[in-house]
Design a protein around this motif. Structure first.
Motif, PDB file in Angstrom:
ATOM      1  N   LYS A   1       0.802  -1.220   0.000  1.00 22.27           N
ATOM      2  CA  LYS A   1       0.000   0.000   0.000  1.00 22.27           C
ATOM      3  C   LYS A   1       0.839   1.274   0.000  1.00 22.27           C
ATOM      4  O   LYS A   1       0.655   2.161  -0.846  1.00 22.27           O
ATOM      5  N   GLU A   2       1.787   1.334   0.921  1.00 24.68           N
ATOM      6  CA  GLU A   2       2.599   2.537   1.072  1.00 24.68           C
ATOM      7  C   GLU A   2       3.364   2.839  -0.226  1.00 24.68           C
ATOM      8  O   GLU A   2       3.427   3.981  -0.681  1.00 24.68           O
ATOM      9  N   LYS A   3       3.909   1.774  -0.814  1.00 27.13           N
ATOM     10  CA  LYS A   3       4.648   1.902  -2.076  1.00 27.13           C
ATOM     11  C   LYS A   3       3.733   2.450  -3.183  1.00 27.13           C
ATOM     12  O   LYS A   3       4.095   3.364  -3.921  1.00 27.13           O
ATOM     13  N   GLU A   4       2.534   1.899  -3.257  1.00 22.27           N
ATOM     14  CA  GLU A   4       1.612   2.287  -4.323  1.00 22.27           C
ATOM     15  C   GLU A   4       1.088   3.711  -4.151  1.00 22.27           C
ATOM     16  O   GLU A   4       0.720   4.357  -5.130  1.00 22.27           O
TER      17      GLU A   4
ATOM     18  N   ILE B   1       2.664   6.917  -8.203  1.00 24.09           N
ATOM     19  CA  ILE B   1       1.388   7.271  -8.854  1.00 24.09           C
ATOM     20  C   ILE B   1       1.670   7.926 -10.210  1.00 24.09           C
ATOM     21  O   ILE B   1       1.070   7.578 -11.230  1.00 24.09           O
ATOM     22  N   ASN B   2       2.648   8.856 -10.216  1.00 24.92           N
ATOM     23  CA  ASN B   2       3.016   9.510 -11.481  1.00 24.92           C
ATOM     24  C   ASN B   2       3.613   8.531 -12.479  1.00 24.92           C
ATOM     25  O   ASN B   2       3.377   8.630 -13.690  1.00 24.92           O
ATOM     26  N   TYR B   3       4.380   7.605 -11.953  1.00 24.02           N
ATOM     27  CA  TYR B   3       5.049   6.594 -12.782  1.00 24.02           C
ATOM     28  C   TYR B   3       4.010   5.734 -13.506  1.00 24.02           C
ATOM     29  O   TYR B   3       4.170   5.409 -14.697  1.00 24.02           O
ATOM     30  N   VAL B   4       2.936   5.408 -12.820  1.00 25.05           N
ATOM     31  CA  VAL B   4       1.846   4.626 -13.426  1.00 25.05           C
ATOM     32  C   VAL B   4       1.182   5.454 -14.529  1.00 25.05           C
ATOM     33  O   VAL B   4       0.950   4.967 -15.642  1.00 25.05           O
ATOM     34  N   LYS B   5       0.929   6.735 -14.222  1.00 25.47           N
ATOM     35  CA  LYS B   5       0.289   7.628 -15.214  1.00 25.47           C
ATOM     36  C   LYS B   5       1.146   7.795 -16.455  1.00 25.47           C
ATOM     37  O   LYS B   5       0.676   7.661 -17.589  1.00 25.47           O
ATOM     38  N   GLU B   6       2.438   8.108 -16.226  1.00 26.97           N
ATOM     39  CA  GLU B   6       3.370   8.299 -17.364  1.00 26.97           C
ATOM     40  C   GLU B   6       3.371   7.086 -18.286  1.00 26.97           C
ATOM     41  O   GLU B   6       3.546   7.215 -19.490  1.00 26.97           O
ATOM     42  N   ASN B   7       3.251   5.915 -17.680  1.00 23.35           N
ATOM     43  CA  ASN B   7       3.292   4.685 -18.471  1.00 23.35           C
ATOM     44  C   ASN B   7       1.907   4.245 -18.948  1.00 23.35           C
ATOM     45  O   ASN B   7       1.765   3.172 -19.530  1.00 23.35           O
ATOM     46  N   ARG B   8       0.906   5.095 -18.672  1.00 23.85           N
ATOM     47  CA  ARG B   8      -0.479   4.834 -19.096  1.00 23.85           C
ATOM     48  C   ARG B   8      -0.970   3.450 -18.674  1.00 23.85           C
ATOM     49  O   ARG B   8      -1.550   2.701 -19.453  1.00 23.85           O
ATOM     50  N   LYS B   9      -0.700   3.121 -17.426  1.00 22.51           N
ATOM     51  CA  LYS B   9      -1.159   1.845 -16.886  1.00 22.51           C
ATOM     52  C   LYS B   9      -2.154   2.095 -15.760  1.00 22.51           C
ATOM     53  O   LYS B   9      -2.286   3.218 -15.264  1.00 22.51           O
TER      54      LYS B   9
ATOM     55  N   VAL C   1       3.122  -1.790 -14.658  1.00 18.66           N
ATOM     56  CA  VAL C   1       4.328  -1.181 -15.243  1.00 18.66           C
ATOM     57  C   VAL C   1       5.451  -2.222 -15.278  1.00 18.66           C
ATOM     58  O   VAL C   1       6.209  -2.309 -16.244  1.00 18.66           O
ATOM     59  N   PHE C   2       5.500  -3.036 -14.228  1.00 19.07           N
ATOM     60  CA  PHE C   2       6.534  -4.072 -14.184  1.00 19.07           C
ATOM     61  C   PHE C   2       6.237  -5.224 -15.140  1.00 19.07           C
ATOM     62  O   PHE C   2       7.111  -5.671 -15.870  1.00 19.07           O
ATOM     63  N   THR C   3       4.999  -5.694 -15.130  1.00 19.25           N
ATOM     64  CA  THR C   3       4.700  -6.898 -15.921  1.00 19.25           C
ATOM     65  C   THR C   3       4.491  -6.602 -17.407  1.00 19.25           C
ATOM     66  O   THR C   3       4.778  -7.441 -18.243  1.00 19.25           O
ATOM     67  N   ASP C   4       3.983  -5.384 -17.729  1.00  9.55           N
ATOM     68  CA  ASP C   4       3.692  -5.080 -19.140  1.00  9.55           C
ATOM     69  C   ASP C   4       4.832  -4.341 -19.833  1.00  9.55           C
ATOM     70  O   ASP C   4       4.917  -4.357 -21.065  1.00  9.55           O
ATOM     71  N   ILE C   5       5.671  -3.665 -19.062  1.00  7.99           N
ATOM     72  CA  ILE C   5       6.689  -2.820 -19.693  1.00  7.99           C
ATOM     73  C   ILE C   5       8.114  -3.228 -19.303  1.00  7.99           C
ATOM     74  O   ILE C   5       8.940  -3.532 -20.145  1.00  7.99           O
ATOM     75  N   ARG C   6       8.383  -3.259 -17.996  1.00 12.40           N
ATOM     76  CA  ARG C   6       9.777  -3.412 -17.574  1.00 12.40           C
ATOM     77  C   ARG C   6      10.280  -4.856 -17.593  1.00 12.40           C
ATOM     78  O   ARG C   6      11.405  -5.120 -18.001  1.00 12.40           O
ATOM     79  N   TYR C   7       9.464  -5.788 -17.105  1.00 10.37           N
ATOM     80  CA  TYR C   7       9.905  -7.190 -17.016  1.00 10.37           C
ATOM     81  C   TYR C   7       8.792  -8.080 -17.567  1.00 10.37           C
ATOM     82  O   TYR C   7       8.096  -8.762 -16.829  1.00 10.37           O
TER      83      TYR C   7
END
Lengths: 247, 247
Positions: free
Chosen positions: B196-199, B205-213, B219-225
């Motif tokens: 929770k704290e991480k999310e 939050i911005n990182y999710v938006k930037e990556n449109r997820k 972001v990890f499963t669809d883009i990074r890894y």
């Protein structure tokens, strides 16, 4: 000064009866979690064993090395993709972490975490010993610690306050492990020079005699790390990776 | 105090132009070689890259992450059974080190050595960054560094004097990675609490938006890894282990 204490460190295999308080152990693990890790996914877990019954269950997996039962704390460091995968599945994401590359990343993460823990622990006056037996007998450790799918133990560290002050073992000269710009493969003469000092140490000369071998290398290849054992435990560990879902 | 500096450490990706003197680098590697290793066999090597032409050769293997070219020193840490095997063969011993268990032991040795180096380097005011790309593209790194049979690169560290002071990234709470006596598998509620704290961090939050997820996990499963990349690079790395003689 840290560098001096790191330079003078030794593996400690005998411990006093002094326990390690939870608050100290937690502080050290907290510091260790600051080590780098893959994509900040923290693909590791540590299982802390203090209970003697559990130590007795783990001991045979470590070929009954006495440290498992005499150390106040035994830490089993695990490559762990389970937690991350559970999180991803719960967040509408489709993880693809059941593969060898994830196992390697998780193993690297676990080792950086373990080593940061050990340096921090030694700085606080504790002594540590790594047990290389963990990847030989991962299967009984998985059973003893109840490790789920996508979790594999990769190393074990025994920790306690030092009850002996052993001599520091030798290391190869730095030029043996160090290459500039490209790997310079070793000529027979280079090998001879790099290993000479090690072979001429009285402790190693005696070690060869005690083991009734001709050369120090033979103690390693014929007794400690035989081809037969290496190959057997390779198959066993690959099977563990398959069973736990990493291969 | 060491524990504080370890606790406050951060990965450094931007470096000043100040070089690292050979004597300092050697001192740090010497200290790092004091880390534990399997049976004191020291199954690792490090290749030091300072030459810009060589950095340019390595850069594509690291997906052109800029640190490879901007850091004064790039260290490639390798699992290395070649030196030991050459020594054994020269000493009338028959090594059986061309197997997976030896690769794992050598990988563990390399990582403890690498991490001890990084802690020592940071204590001396240097900044470091691990590159996880090493096991993805081991093959071109093997070519660039001329690594022989039984040598495989497992991680790369860029090193230099810090030219930025980034915010410290979050970590999961200690209870996420810590198990007492046995592994306690995570309930959906526990996962929710631990992440929770991480999310909820603004950066994430911005990182999710930037990556449109929709979620951070995506972001990890669809883009990074991604599953596809993880599986592809698993096959590629297993093939490298076969080619270098560890499988």
């Amino acid at each position: 000064m840290l560098l001096n204490s790191m330079k003078n460190r030794k593996t400690i295999r005998q411990y006093t009866e002094q326990d390690i308080p939870d608050c100290l152990l937690n502080e050290l693990l907290d510091v260790a979690a600051r080590a780098s890790n893959t994509g900040n996914m923290q693909l590791y877990s540590v299982v802390v064993t203090r209970d003697m019954a559990k130590k007795e269950e783990l001991a045979p997996a470590h070929f009954n090395q006495p440290m498992v039962k005499t150390a106040p704390v035994v830490l089993t460091f695990c490559a762990d993709a389970n937690r991350f995968v559970k999180w991803a599945e719960q967040r509408n994401a489709e993880p693809g972490f059941d593969n060898f590359q994830t196992f390697i990343a998780a193993t690297i993460d676990s080792m950086l975490f373990a080593q940061a823990f050990c340096t921090a622990a030694e700085e606080k006056g504790l002594g540590i010993c790594y047990l290389g037996t963990t990847t030989y007998n991962a299967s009984p450790i998985i059973d003893a610690l109840n490790l789920p799918h996508l979790v594999v133990p990769v190393t074990t560290v025994t920790v306690g306050y030092p009850a002996h002050d052993p001599a520091q073992p030798e290391r190869l000269p730095l030029e043996a492990i160090f290459h500039t710009e490209e790997y310079k493969d070793y000529t027979p003469e280079a090998i001879h020079q790099l290993y000479k000092e090690k072979e001429e140490l009285e402790t190693n000369i005696n070690y060869v005699k005690e083991n009734r071998k001709e050369t120090l290398a033979q103690v390693f290849t014929d007794i400690r790390y035989t081809k037969k054992n290496n190959e057997y435990f390779s198959e066993v560990f690959l099977e563990v990776l398959r069973k736990q879902g990493f291969l």
